[in-house]
Design a protein around this motif. Structure first.
Motif, PDB file in Angstrom:
ATOM      1  N   ASP A  52      43.997 -33.573  20.614  1.00 12.50           N
ATOM      2  CA  ASP A  52      44.893 -32.424  20.834  1.00 12.50           C
ATOM      3  C   ASP A  52      46.103 -32.988  21.189  1.00 12.50           C
ATOM      4  OD1 ASP A  52      44.822 -29.630  20.798  1.00 12.50           O
ATOM      5  OD2 ASP A  52      44.463 -29.273  22.906  1.00 12.50           O
ATOM      6  N   GLY A  53      46.375 -34.255  21.170  1.00  9.84           N
ATOM      7  CA  GLY A  53      47.876 -34.736  21.765  1.00  9.84           C
ATOM      8  C   GLY A  53      48.786 -34.417  20.469  1.00  9.84           C
ATOM      9  N   ASP A  54      50.211 -34.242  20.795  1.00 12.06           N
ATOM     10  CA  ASP A  54      51.056 -33.862  19.632  1.00 12.06           C
ATOM     11  C   ASP A  54      50.850 -32.573  19.095  1.00 12.06           C
ATOM     12  OD1 ASP A  54      52.355 -36.459  20.215  1.00 12.06           O
ATOM     13  OD2 ASP A  54      51.032 -37.385  18.700  1.00 12.06           O
ATOM     14  N   ARG A  55      50.436 -31.567  19.751  1.00 14.32           N
ATOM     15  CA  ARG A  55      50.334 -30.244  19.487  1.00 14.32           C
ATOM     16  C   ARG A  55      51.464 -29.319  19.608  1.00 14.32           C
ATOM     17  NH1 ARG A  55      46.272 -26.843  22.858  1.00 14.32           N
ATOM     18  NH2 ARG A  55      47.487 -25.112  22.197  1.00 14.32           N
ATOM     19  N   ALA A  56      51.392 -28.535  18.197  1.00 13.79           N
ATOM     20  CA  ALA A  56      52.609 -27.690  18.254  1.00 13.79           C
ATOM     21  C   ALA A  56      52.182 -26.292  18.088  1.00 13.79           C
ATOM     22  CB  ALA A  56      53.545 -27.878  16.974  1.00 13.79           C
ATOM     23  N   THR A  57      52.474 -25.349  18.839  1.00 13.42           N
ATOM     24  CA  THR A  57      52.009 -23.950  18.675  1.00 13.42           C
ATOM     25  C   THR A  57      53.242 -22.926  18.506  1.00 13.42           C
ATOM     26  OG1 THR A  57      52.541 -23.607  21.336  1.00 13.42           O
ATOM     27  CG2 THR A  57      50.420 -24.605  20.539  1.00 13.42           C
ATOM     28  N   ILE A  58      52.638 -21.876  18.121  1.00 15.87           N
ATOM     29  CA  ILE A  58      53.719 -20.589  17.921  1.00 15.87           C
ATOM     30  C   ILE A  58      53.448 -19.723  19.323  1.00 15.87           C
ATOM     31  CG2 ILE A  58      54.108 -18.594  16.403  1.00 15.87           C
ATOM     32  CD1 ILE A  58      54.800 -21.371  15.326  1.00 15.87           C
ATOM     33  N   GLY A  94      58.610 -23.084  17.212  1.00 14.39           N
ATOM     34  CA  GLY A  94      57.458 -22.346  17.998  1.00 14.39           C
ATOM     35  C   GLY A  94      57.663 -21.022  17.779  1.00 14.39           C
ATOM     36  N   VAL A  95      58.387 -20.498  16.775  1.00 16.89           N
ATOM     37  CA  VAL A  95      58.482 -19.118  16.607  1.00 16.89           C
ATOM     38  C   VAL A  95      57.895 -18.603  15.428  1.00 16.89           C
ATOM     39  CG1 VAL A  95      60.625 -19.065  18.158  1.00 16.89           C
ATOM     40  CG2 VAL A  95      60.670 -19.582  15.637  1.00 16.89           C
ATOM     41  N   ARG A  96      58.011 -17.347  14.921  1.00 22.08           N
ATOM     42  CA  ARG A  96      57.832 -16.844  13.696  1.00 22.08           C
ATOM     43  C   ARG A  96      58.620 -15.612  13.334  1.00 22.08           C
ATOM     44  NH1 ARG A  96      52.268 -13.084  15.556  1.00 22.08           N
ATOM     45  NH2 ARG A  96      53.476 -11.388  16.495  1.00 22.08           N
ATOM     46  N   GLN A  97      58.557 -15.314  12.190  1.00 21.92           N
ATOM     47  CA  GLN A  97      59.491 -13.967  11.706  1.00 21.92           C
ATOM     48  C   GLN A  97      58.643 -13.590  10.384  1.00 21.92           C
ATOM     49  OE1 GLN A  97      63.098 -16.187  10.725  1.00 21.92           O
ATOM     50  NE2 GLN A  97      62.824 -15.649   8.618  1.00 21.92           N
ATOM     51  N   PRO A  98      58.790 -12.088  10.125  1.00 21.45           N
ATOM     52  CA  PRO A  98      57.989 -11.476   8.814  1.00 21.45           C
ATOM     53  C   PRO A  98      58.570 -12.314   7.378  1.00 21.45           C
ATOM     54  CG  PRO A  98      58.917  -9.926  10.321  1.00 21.45           C
ATOM     55  CD  PRO A  98      59.496 -11.036  10.820  1.00 21.45           C
ATOM     56  N   PHE A  99      57.308 -12.343   6.515  1.00 17.87           N
ATOM     57  CA  PHE A  99      57.811 -13.106   5.509  1.00 17.87           C
ATOM     58  C   PHE A  99      57.519 -12.066   4.400  1.00 17.87           C
ATOM     59  CE2 PHE A  99      56.009 -15.363   1.616  1.00 17.87           C
ATOM     60  CZ  PHE A  99      57.152 -16.264   1.352  1.00 17.87           C
TER      61      PHE A  99
END
Length: 422
Positions: A52-58, A94-99
């Protein structure tokens, strides 16, 4: 002479009986299987913990994540079918936008059921329904056009031994390869309430291109997560779906177009090559895990309540009460726990197969296989984590946030389970 249709209650008993027989043929689980070699101890199975190291999340949570297409080291396209939205996510920020856009115009979509990569530069967003709609977009979200899957329906009255007729609808796209082909199963629906026979309750898996210039039949597969019902003198009786205890056929597609079908009852694989040849792969060795009475009862209680809540107040062609028939408790879990959402995953070369763990701890366990069926390793996800996708570099999963929403997590693949990039 063909097998005649059975009632839902008879089908349940037959289904569970077939499952136990399949396990019995492979491993020693009862005195009737005394000629089989003794299995290794469950405790001897080694499961590597997912690092679980170097994890990236939204940071913004999702209602559900069904498909994920990796675009590069930081970008991916994600389908959230409960929200009816496809997202472009950026793990570096760490962000999202509509596709893309919701709508009925070229390249627009509604109710996305699957998100697939078509070759290198095109994303397909497929809707579900009698004639699935394929919205095609570039990897940056630019609309490229729309196609309709309009294969003719097949009426089985003239080509089946079933007393009750059924219709076979156009395929529902759910996989793709690196050569620009889509893959999907043709739903087979009985014309009335009478369930199909065991012989006829299979689905046709096909390969096709977006122009439908060529459609190839790959194999027939037993369906998963099927909900059956039949009218009774007092209303409608539903058959409790078996969930993790169900035996069906899981499948996935490798980058080169090879289709791998996994028999959930025996852990045997069949490889269907792009040239039409078929190769049977011996069953993967596994240890049967007993199904405790508590685990079965917990599943029954939650599933029965969910089914009755789903039909409460819903319109019905049949008057009367809705009831749920519960089959006998199974003795063991099948060796493969695939379902509509817990699917066999692939990075294009390896197979990640959902399997029972050594204990009922609520965690997900996965067997990592080479395409020839040899086991490369076994992985255990952290508690509360659900696998979404794997690539040649990363493992994508979700973990529960507040209000049952899901946080999307990306972690590097364990070094011991790396495969060659596609």
């Amino acid at each position: 002479m063909g097998m005649q249709p059975r009632s839902a209650s008879v089908r349940s008993a037959a289904h569970l009986g077939a499952k136990r027989a399949a396990v019995c043929l492979t491993l020693t689980v009862s005195a009737a299987c005394s000629d089989a070699p003794p299995p290794e101890s469950v405790d001897a199975l080694s499961y590597e913990a997912l690092p679980d190291g170097d994890r990236a999340t939204i940071t913004e949570p999702f209602s559900a994540v069904h498909d994920l297409i990796e675009l590069d080291d930081s970008l991916a396209v994600v389908n959230d079918p409960r929200e009816g939205t496809v997202w472009r996510v950026n793990f570096a920020r760490g962000v999202r936008q509509p596709f893309g856009r919701s709508g009925d115009g070229p390249g627009e979509y509604r109710s996305p059921a699957a998100v697939l990569r078509l070759g290198g530069d095109t994303i397909v967003i497929a809707s579900a329904g009698p004639m699935p709609r394929l919205a095609m977009l570039s990897t940056t979200g630019t609309p490229l056009g729309t196609r309709q899957v309009e294969l003719s329906r097949t009426d089985a009255r003239t080509n089946s031994s079933a007393a009750a007729p059924f219709d076979e609808w156009p395929p529902q796209p759910s996989a793709s390869d690196g050569r620009g082909h889509l893959y999907g199963v043709r739903p087979r629906l009985p014309a009335g309430f009478e369930p199909l026979s065991l012989d006829d309750d299979v689905r046709t898996l096909v390969r096709f291109d977006v122009m439908l210039a060529r459609v190839d039949t790959i194999a027939t597969v037993r369906p998963t997560d099927v909900r059956r019902a039949r009218p009774t003198a007092t209303g409608v009786e539903m058959e409790l779906p078996l969930g993790d205890f169900e035996v069906s056929d899981a499948w996935t597609v490798l980058h080169d177009g090879t289709v791998i079908v996994v028999d959930e009852g025996t852990y045997a694989l069949t490889a269907h090559a792009p040239d039409g040849s078929t190769r049977a792969i011996p069953p993967v060795a596994y240890t049967p895990r007993a199904a405790s009475t508590a685990a079965w009862q917990q599943y029954v209680d939650s599933t029965r309540s969910a089914l009755l809540a789903m039909v409460s107040g819903a319109p019905s062609m049949v008057e009367g009460a809705w009831t749920v028939r519960v089959p006998d408790a199974p003795a063991v879990f099948p060796p493969v726990l695939a379902s509509a959402t817990r699917r066999v995953r692939t990075d294009g070369a390896q197979l990640w197969v959902p399997v029972p763990g050594a204990s009922e701890d609520g965690r997900e366990y996965w067997g990592v296989l080479h395409a020839d069926g040899s086991v490369q390793g076994r992985i255990a996800l952290p508690a509360g984590r659900r696998l979404v996708a794997v690539s040649s570099r990363y493992v994508y999963s979700t973990e529960t946030a507040s209000d049952e929403l899901r946080v999307l997590v990306r972690t590097p693949r364990p070094a011991s389970l790396m495969s060659s990039p596609q």
